[in-house]
Design an enzyme around this catalytic site. Sequence first.
Site, PDB file in Angstrom:
ATOM      1  N   SER A  15       0.946  -1.064  -0.099  1.00 33.39           N
ATOM      2  CA  SER A  15       0.060   0.005   0.063  1.00 33.39           C
ATOM      3  C   SER A  15       0.916   1.378  -0.145  1.00 33.39           C
ATOM      4  CB  SER A  15      -0.857  -0.063   1.210  1.00 33.39           C
ATOM      5  OG  SER A  15      -1.393   1.447   1.490  1.00 33.39           O
ATOM      6  N   TYR A  20      -3.089  -0.397  10.125  1.00 36.97           N
ATOM      7  CA  TYR A  20      -3.027  -0.619   8.681  1.00 36.97           C
ATOM      8  C   TYR A  20      -1.579  -0.360   8.296  1.00 36.97           C
ATOM      9  CZ  TYR A  20      -4.264  -0.788   3.576  1.00 36.97           C
ATOM     10  OH  TYR A  20      -4.567  -0.756   2.343  1.00 36.97           O
TER      11      TYR A  20
HETATM   12  P1  NAP Z   1     -11.840  -5.204  -0.254  1.00 39.42           P
HETATM   13  O1  NAP Z   1     -12.658  -4.944  -1.620  1.00 39.42           O
HETATM   14  O2  NAP Z   1     -12.318  -5.195   1.176  1.00 39.42           O
HETATM   15  O3  NAP Z   1     -11.402  -7.065  -0.575  1.00 39.42           O
HETATM   16  C1  NAP Z   1     -10.911  -7.823   0.637  1.00 39.42           C
HETATM   17  C2  NAP Z   1     -10.913  -9.230   0.126  1.00 39.42           C
HETATM   18  O4  NAP Z   1     -10.256  -9.718   1.002  1.00 39.42           O
HETATM   19  C3  NAP Z   1     -12.128  -9.776  -0.206  1.00 39.42           C
HETATM   20  O5  NAP Z   1     -12.240 -10.798  -1.257  1.00 39.42           O
HETATM   21  C4  NAP Z   1     -12.616 -10.621   1.207  1.00 39.42           C
HETATM   22  O6  NAP Z   1     -13.191 -11.836   0.700  1.00 39.42           O
HETATM   23  C5  NAP Z   1     -11.125 -11.004   1.417  1.00 39.42           C
HETATM   24  N1  NAP Z   1     -10.832 -11.593   2.787  1.00 39.42           N
HETATM   25  C6  NAP Z   1     -11.368 -10.674   3.816  1.00 39.42           C
HETATM   26  N2  NAP Z   1     -10.787 -11.042   5.077  1.00 39.42           N
HETATM   27  C7  NAP Z   1     -10.287 -12.501   4.821  1.00 39.42           C
HETATM   28  C8  NAP Z   1      -9.910 -13.471   5.442  1.00 39.42           C
HETATM   29  N3  NAP Z   1      -9.859 -13.522   6.669  1.00 39.42           N
HETATM   30  N4  NAP Z   1      -9.506 -14.826   4.471  1.00 39.42           N
HETATM   31  C9  NAP Z   1      -9.530 -14.719   3.498  1.00 39.42           C
HETATM   32  N5  NAP Z   1     -10.070 -13.648   2.598  1.00 39.42           N
HETATM   33  C10 NAP Z   1     -10.455 -12.418   3.408  1.00 39.42           C
HETATM   34  O7  NAP Z   1     -10.320  -5.004  -0.299  1.00 39.42           O
HETATM   35  P2  NAP Z   1      -9.599  -4.424  -1.771  1.00 39.42           P
HETATM   36  O8  NAP Z   1      -9.852  -2.859  -1.771  1.00 39.42           O
HETATM   37  O9  NAP Z   1      -9.873  -5.153  -2.893  1.00 39.42           O
HETATM   38  O10 NAP Z   1      -8.012  -4.479  -1.217  1.00 39.42           O
HETATM   39  C11 NAP Z   1      -7.450  -5.888  -1.477  1.00 39.42           C
HETATM   40  C12 NAP Z   1      -6.104  -5.558  -1.011  1.00 39.42           C
HETATM   41  O11 NAP Z   1      -5.475  -4.547  -1.612  1.00 39.42           O
HETATM   42  C13 NAP Z   1      -5.919  -5.420   0.628  1.00 39.42           C
HETATM   43  O12 NAP Z   1      -4.807  -6.087   0.980  1.00 39.42           O
HETATM   44  C14 NAP Z   1      -5.888  -3.980   0.737  1.00 39.42           C
HETATM   45  O13 NAP Z   1      -5.243  -3.600   1.877  1.00 39.42           O
HETATM   46  C15 NAP Z   1      -4.943  -3.722  -0.316  1.00 39.42           C
HETATM   47  N6  NAP Z   1      -4.846  -2.362  -0.838  1.00 39.42           N
HETATM   48  C16 NAP Z   1      -6.304  -1.539  -1.383  1.00 39.42           C
HETATM   49  C17 NAP Z   1      -6.196  -0.425  -1.939  1.00 39.42           C
HETATM   50  C18 NAP Z   1      -7.441   0.360  -2.220  1.00 39.42           C
HETATM   51  O14 NAP Z   1      -7.448   1.590  -2.256  1.00 39.42           O
HETATM   52  N7  NAP Z   1      -8.722  -0.260  -2.478  1.00 39.42           N
HETATM   53  C19 NAP Z   1      -4.936   0.307  -1.973  1.00 39.42           C
HETATM   54  C20 NAP Z   1      -3.733  -0.237  -1.529  1.00 39.42           C
HETATM   55  C21 NAP Z   1      -3.731  -1.470  -0.940  1.00 39.42           C
HETATM   56  P3  NAP Z   1     -14.728 -12.235   1.533  1.00 39.42           P
HETATM   57  O15 NAP Z   1     -15.130 -11.016   2.472  1.00 39.42           O
HETATM   58  O16 NAP Z   1     -15.439 -12.678   0.623  1.00 39.42           O
HETATM   59  O17 NAP Z   1     -13.841 -13.364   2.661  1.00 39.42           O
HETATM   60  C1  GCO Z   2      -7.105   5.135   3.554  1.00 39.96           C
HETATM   61  C2  GCO Z   2      -7.267   4.107   2.370  1.00 39.96           C
HETATM   62  C3  GCO Z   2      -5.891   3.402   1.994  1.00 39.96           C
HETATM   63  C4  GCO Z   2      -5.801   2.770   0.640  1.00 39.96           C
HETATM   64  C5  GCO Z   2      -4.622   2.212   0.396  1.00 39.96           C
HETATM   65  C6  GCO Z   2      -3.703   3.467  -0.175  1.00 39.96           C
HETATM   66  O1  GCO Z   2      -8.082   4.948   4.359  1.00 39.96           O
HETATM   67  O2  GCO Z   2      -6.168   5.685   3.654  1.00 39.96           O
HETATM   68  O3  GCO Z   2      -8.014   2.944   2.775  1.00 39.96           O
HETATM   69  O4  GCO Z   2      -5.306   2.827   3.026  1.00 39.96           O
HETATM   70  O5  GCO Z   2      -6.648   1.763   1.024  1.00 39.96           O
HETATM   71  O6  GCO Z   2      -4.095   1.401   1.242  1.00 39.96           O
HETATM   72  O7  GCO Z   2      -2.603   2.816  -0.701  1.00 39.96           O
END
Ligand code: NAP
Ligand code: GCO
Length: 267
Positions: free
Chosen positions: A148, A161
Amino acid sequence: MSNILQSFSLEGKVALVTGGTYGIGFAIAKAFGEAGAKVVFNGHNAARLKDAEDRYRAAGIEAKGYLCDVTDEAQVQAMAAQIREEVGVIDILVNNAGMIKRIPMCEMSAADFRQVVDLDLNAPFIVSKAVIPGMIEKGHGKIINICSMMSELGRETVSAYAAAKGGLKMLTKNICSEFGGQNIQCNGIGPGYIATPQTAPLREPQPDGSRHPFDQFICAKTPAERWGTVDDLTGPAVFLASDASNFVNGQILYVDGGILAYIGKQP
Ligand code: NAP
Ligand code: GCO
């Protein structure tokens, strides 16, 4: 197909994406299938797992879902063994499953802090530990940790986080260091702000219909002047999962529209 494009192919590889039921994980797993991989994914909710399998199939990808809470080592070991038996030894692992709790640090309980670190940092350790022996056996492996911007920066309310994602950056470098000699490449992808359910609360329109202040803030801080989409992450993920990146190891590839390079637009 020309040699250089062939090096991006995932034909014949078994790819596991944790948290592949929706969001970033679903998009990356679907792209892996389009690049030729045999896709397996997991989630911890049976209904969403089944729904995801249907959506993969509708996209032309035969992906098998495994119900598993990735914070539970016994469940993860059992899932890895079941995948090996039913599909094959895992060649590519994406540690994607994750969560965030946005709570001012002094109001956050230790239990809340631990829950975030458990999924965002301990789970990638647990799942990597379960699949690395098979990768060593096969003589190659690719691990991609979804880090992230908070692997580099902090902000109010995301202490757990940021701590977890900072640790995940260093776990990435350590897996590179410990297993590079066994032809395992471990890299991270650091997404910027991506439009998924996880960030939906930061984009909700205000009661008067105006844009969420955070939405305006992020677009002003991003040279691309927009939120990322899950599709912005698929090409980088295929690259890091493929032979095209066999000499890339221990790196975090930030896919952030330039936000980490930019001081931000003058108000
Ligand atoms: P999301 O929409 O909240 O999806 C989370 C995923 O994780 C879902 O498929 C959920 O599936 C699964 N999950 C949650 N708890 C779990 C557990 N205990 N065991 C197995 N699966 C589990 O998140 P996202 O935005 O796609 O983010 C995915 C990754 O990218 C995360 O690591 C997040 O920190 C990272 N990230 C996101 C962003 C952003 O801006 N969105 C930016 C940087 C990094 P179920 O609930 O169906 O189990
Ligand atoms: C927040 C956001 C971020 C994004 C992502 C950025 O609350 O600041 O959720 O943490 O998820 O990780 O890279």
